[in-house]
Design an enzyme around this catalytic site. Structure first.
Site, PDB file in Angstrom:
ATOM      1  CG  HIS A 241      -2.314   0.415   0.800  1.00 56.68           C
ATOM      2  ND1 HIS A 241      -2.862   1.687   1.539  1.00 56.68           N
ATOM      3  CD2 HIS A 241      -3.361  -0.070   0.351  1.00 56.68           C
ATOM      4  CE1 HIS A 241      -3.970   1.974   0.943  1.00 56.68           C
ATOM      5  NE2 HIS A 241      -4.211   0.624   0.358  1.00 56.68           N
TER       6      HIS A 241
ATOM      7  CG  HIS B  89      -6.329   0.102  -8.214  1.00 60.22           C
ATOM      8  ND1 HIS B  89      -6.964   1.153  -8.185  1.00 60.22           N
ATOM      9  CD2 HIS B  89      -5.997  -0.527  -7.058  1.00 60.22           C
ATOM     10  CE1 HIS B  89      -7.161   1.422  -7.041  1.00 60.22           C
ATOM     11  NE2 HIS B  89      -6.582   0.526  -6.194  1.00 60.22           N
TER      12      HIS B  89
HETATM   13 MG   LIG Z   1      -2.941  -1.405  -3.674  1.00 61.82          MG
END
Ligand SMILES: [Mg+2]
Length: 382
Positions: free
Chosen positions: A185, A285
């Site tokens: 992340h 994504h």
């Molecule tokens: Mg990600």
């Protein structure tokens, strides 16, 4: 086929939908959004609408080039997300006009079904195991989880060990015949990423995502020497020119462009083709809504290097509304044994429940991502 009207809807949990209507009554839906900056992207789409009204909706490539090159300044999350949502809506219109799914217009489908992965949330071993078991029950063949909570620039072995234990618990729950994606992340800095990746290697991750932030992608080559897992990134890259840099560096294995951030179907198709030439896989994504997910699936069915698709279905932080809530027929996204079947409806392959969208827009949302601080109160990445 002139574009007559653009309407924007801010709907929970954190999404922005765009409806484009043509003079002869065909409508297309798009999802122009940066999570946490919905009002900013809304303003960008409104500003760009002056370029669109009266234009022929069929001229998708020309409109894309106009929006991208016509404004002198280009690129970045806000403008590319605004273009992305407009582009999705134009492809939806064109598919509906011709009576075929978008992937047919891109050259046809290369697969019959697309594998998707589910998210695993939770901070305690008992929570992640429970969540992993639920995902297995649902039939997922792959899952993804965050690698850790906040991580200081240089942190302790204890923090790493605790994070590895959590991931170990999930791997033991799902077994080695399932994929386990691990998302750093962008929370971890280079010094700790090396340590962390080395410790995780025995768990054979399906990929390690954003081991460091994409702006530090020049470290990917160094970091990949600490793992045998594929390196994934790209949700915070917005165009061919952003991706060009990381392809040239040669350390990326899976790119994750977002159909709502990286210029839409038109641009992601081209990014995917560049990736193919570098022998890089594609895994779009998508923690966003139904339109963005539908657009991603259209790309997945057409691109040979698409390996797996993210979905926000049942994601841990969308408590007020889910992906399926805005569809008249949620069955189009039904997962069967870890896969989603090829969409058959024209355009993006979904029908939006417009009444529900209008009602949800009256409620709106003010979603912002959490802001995290370290023990000393310095800001750290979420
Ligand atoms: Mg990600």
């Amino acid at each position: 086929m002139k574009i007559e009207k653009l309407e924007l809807f801010e709907v929970p949990p954190r999404w922005l939908f765009l409806k484009i209507t043509t003079k002869n009554g065909i409508t297309g839906w798009g999802e122009p959004l940066i999570e946490g900056r919905a009002a900013t992207v809304k303003a960008a789409v409104e500003e760009l609408s002056g370029y669109l009204l009266g234009k022929d909706a069929r001229k998708i490539e020309d409109i894309w080039q106009l929006l991208y090159r016509g404004g002198f300044y280009r690129g970045g999350p806000v403008l590319m997300s605004a273009i992305a949502g407009i582009d999705q809506a134009l492809w939806d219109i064109k598919g509906k006009l011709l009576g075929v799914p978008v992937y047919e217009l891109l050259g046809g489908a290369v697969r019959d079904k697309m594998k998707i992965y589910g998210w695993i949330g939770g901070d305690k071993p008992s929570q992640v195991v429970e969540h992993a078991l639920k995902r297995m029950e649902q039939g997922f063949l792959a899952v993804k989880m965050n690698a850790c909570a906040e991580m200081e620039w240089i942190d302790t072995p204890h923090k790493i060990d605790a994070a590895v234990a959590l991931i170990d618990a999930v791997r033991n729950t799902i077994g080695y015949d399932k994929g386990l994606g691990i998302d750093f992340h962008g929370r971890v800095h280079k010094g700790m990423a090396k340590v962390f990746m080395k410790e995780l290697d025995y768990l054979k991750p399906m990929f390690i995502e954003e081991p460091v932030l994409s702006e530090n992608a020049d470290s990917f080559a160094l970091l990949s020497s600490y793992t045998s897992a594929p390196i994934a990134a790209g949700e915070r890259l917005y165009s061919r020119w952003d991706f060009k840099r990381i392809f040239e560096q040669g350390a990326i294995d899976i790119i994750q462009p977002d159909l709502s951030h990286a210029g839409g179907i038109t641009e992601v198709k081209k990014i995917a083709a560049m990736a193919e030439a570098y022998d890089v896989a594609l895994a779009p994504h998508c923690p966003l809504g139904p339109i963005s997910f539908a657009a991603a699936l259209q790309i997945d069915f057409n691109c040979i290097n698409a390996v797996i698709q993210e979905t926000s279905m049942g994601i841990h932080y969308n408590e007020d509304a889910d992906l399926l809530d805005y569809l008249t027929d949620p069955e189009v996204f039904r997962m069967k044994e870890g896969y989603i079947e090829k969409p058959l409806l024209p355009g993006l392959g979904i029908e939006i429940d417009e009444e529900k969208v209008r009602e949800a827009d009256r409620e709106g949302h003010a979603w912002k991502n959490p802001v995290w601080r370290n023990a000393d109160q310095s800001i750290t990445e979420w």
